[in-house]
Design a protein around this motif. Structure first.
Motif, short mmCIF file in Angstrom:
data_model
loop_
_atom_site.label_atom_id
_atom_site.label_comp_id
_atom_site.label_asym_id
_atom_site.label_seq_id
_atom_site.Cartn_x
_atom_site.Cartn_y
_atom_site.Cartn_z
N LEU A 44 0.97 -1.32 -0.06
CA LEU A 44 0.05 0.07 -0.11
C LEU A 44 0.91 1.21 -0.01
CD1 LEU A 44 -2.61 -0.95 2.80
CD2 LEU A 44 -2.99 -0.84 0.16
N PRO A 45 0.33 2.34 -0.71
CA PRO A 45 1.17 3.52 -0.56
C PRO A 45 1.11 4.10 0.76
CG PRO A 45 -0.78 3.92 -1.79
CD PRO A 45 -0.60 2.39 -1.47
N LYS A 46 2.44 4.88 0.91
CA LYS A 46 2.61 5.41 2.49
C LYS A 46 1.49 6.50 2.72
CE LYS A 46 7.36 4.57 3.85
NZ LYS A 46 8.78 5.42 4.01
N ILE A 47 1.00 7.28 1.65
CA ILE A 47 -0.18 8.29 1.76
C ILE A 47 -1.17 7.50 2.28
CG2 ILE A 47 -0.92 8.30 -0.45
CD1 ILE A 47 -0.31 11.09 1.71
N ALA A 48 -1.83 6.48 1.85
CA ALA A 48 -3.05 5.77 2.49
C ALA A 48 -2.55 5.35 3.60
CB ALA A 48 -3.23 4.68 1.41
N LEU A 49 -1.48 4.68 3.96
CA LEU A 49 -1.07 4.24 5.39
C LEU A 49 -1.25 5.04 6.18
CD1 LEU A 49 1.79 1.47 4.37
CD2 LEU A 49 -0.50 1.12 5.32
N TYR A 50 -0.51 6.41 6.19
CA TYR A 50 -0.81 7.51 6.97
C TYR A 50 -2.16 7.94 7.38
CZ TYR A 50 4.06 9.07 6.39
OH TYR A 50 5.60 9.07 6.28
N THR A 51 -3.11 7.91 6.50
CA THR A 51 -4.45 8.25 6.96
C THR A 51 -5.08 7.04 7.62
OG1 THR A 51 -4.64 9.37 4.76
CG2 THR A 51 -6.86 8.69 5.68
N ILE A 52 -4.73 5.77 7.21
CA ILE A 52 -5.27 4.55 8.02
C ILE A 52 -4.79 4.66 9.61
CG2 ILE A 52 -5.31 2.14 8.05
CD1 ILE A 52 -5.26 2.17 5.13
N ILE A 53 -3.45 4.76 9.37
CA ILE A 53 -2.90 4.73 10.90
C ILE A 53 -3.47 5.83 11.73
CG2 ILE A 53 -0.86 4.85 12.04
CD1 ILE A 53 0.30 3.43 9.57
N ARG A 54 -3.77 7.15 11.35
CA ARG A 54 -4.05 8.20 11.91
C ARG A 54 -5.46 7.85 12.51
NH1 ARG A 54 -4.90 12.37 8.30
NH2 ARG A 54 -6.91 11.81 8.18
N THR A 55 -6.41 7.08 11.65
CA THR A 55 -7.70 6.91 12.16
C THR A 55 -7.77 5.89 13.25
OG1 THR A 55 -8.64 7.53 9.94
CG2 THR A 55 -9.91 5.90 11.22
N LEU A 56 -6.97 4.93 12.97
CA LEU A 56 -6.68 3.96 13.95
C LEU A 56 -6.27 4.35 15.39
CD1 LEU A 56 -5.45 1.02 11.90
CD2 LEU A 56 -7.68 1.06 12.66
N ARG A 57 -5.11 5.28 15.17
CA ARG A 57 -4.64 6.15 16.60
C ARG A 57 -5.79 6.80 17.25
NH1 ARG A 57 0.97 8.64 16.08
NH2 ARG A 57 0.95 8.50 18.21
N GLU A 58 -6.54 7.58 16.40
CA GLU A 58 -7.63 8.33 16.98
C GLU A 58 -8.64 7.26 17.77
OE1 GLU A 58 -9.08 10.66 13.62
OE2 GLU A 58 -7.41 12.09 13.77
N ARG A 59 -8.91 6.35 17.02
CA ARG A 59 -9.84 5.39 17.85
C ARG A 59 -9.25 4.58 18.94
NH1 ARG A 59 -13.23 3.30 12.45
NH2 ARG A 59 -14.00 5.72 11.87
N GLY A 60 -8.06 4.97 19.34
CA GLY A 60 -7.37 4.09 20.37
C GLY A 60 -7.23 2.65 19.95
N LEU A 61 -7.19 2.19 18.85
CA LEU A 61 -6.97 0.73 18.49
C LEU A 61 -5.43 0.33 17.95
CD1 LEU A 61 -9.85 0.46 15.91
CD2 LEU A 61 -9.65 -0.22 17.90
N VAL A 62 -4.63 1.63 17.72
CA VAL A 62 -3.32 1.41 17.48
C VAL A 62 -2.33 2.28 18.26
CG1 VAL A 62 -1.58 1.54 15.67
CG2 VAL A 62 -3.48 0.33 15.39
N GLU A 63 -1.30 1.97 18.68
CA GLU A 63 -0.51 2.95 19.31
C GLU A 63 0.99 3.18 18.86
OE1 GLU A 63 -0.48 1.96 23.63
OE2 GLU A 63 0.46 0.15 23.14
N LYS A 64 1.77 3.77 18.82
CA LYS A 64 3.26 4.04 18.35
C LYS A 64 4.02 4.00 19.54
CE LYS A 64 6.12 6.45 15.08
NZ LYS A 64 6.02 7.68 14.15
N GLU A 65 5.21 3.15 19.29
CA GLU A 65 6.04 2.73 20.19
C GLU A 65 7.43 3.12 19.49
OE1 GLU A 65 5.47 -0.90 22.27
OE2 GLU A 65 3.54 -0.36 22.86
N GLY A 66 7.96 4.05 19.74
CA GLY A 66 9.09 4.34 18.85
C GLY A 66 8.56 4.49 17.28
N ASP A 67 9.49 3.53 16.70
CA ASP A 67 8.87 3.55 15.11
C ASP A 67 8.04 2.93 14.76
OD1 ASP A 67 10.96 5.94 14.50
OD2 ASP A 67 12.55 4.14 14.00
N ALA A 68 7.61 1.70 16.03
CA ALA A 68 6.60 0.54 15.54
C ALA A 68 5.25 0.78 16.00
CB ALA A 68 7.12 -0.72 16.46
N LEU A 69 4.41 0.22 15.16
CA LEU A 69 3.07 0.54 15.40
C LEU A 69 2.37 -0.69 15.96
CD1 LEU A 69 2.31 2.20 12.20
CD2 LEU A 69 1.92 3.33 14.21
#
Length: 73
Positions: A44-69
């Motif tokens: 998947l292109p990074k631009i699409a991943l940025y949007t998806i990850i932002r949404t997942l983080r806003e919903r509290g489903l994903v967190e960022k630890e250093g460089d890892a999600l």
């Protein structure tokens, strides 16, 4: 031949987008990944991943630890 199986909890109900489900499942089964690993693993292109990850983080489903999600909980 050995088959690797991984148990994943049911998907959260608020995941509607097929791509968001794909990213969530990837992170859950890989037990975390960097953005580059997601891009390579899911093709998947990074631009699409940025949007998806932002949404997942806003919903509290994903967190960022250093460089890892990682999936929360």
């Amino acid at each position: 031949m050995s088959i690797r199986t991984t148990s994943v909890s049911p998907l959260p109900d608020e995941l509607v987008s097929p791509r968001a489900k794909l990213v969530y499942l990837y992170l859950a089964t890989a037990q975390g990944a960097t953005l580059d690993e997601l891009q390579t693993g899911l093709d998947l292109p990074k631009i699409a991943l940025y949007t998806i990850i932002r949404t997942l983080r806003e919903r509290g489903l994903v967190e960022k630890e250093g460089d890892a999600l990682t999936v929360t909980g």
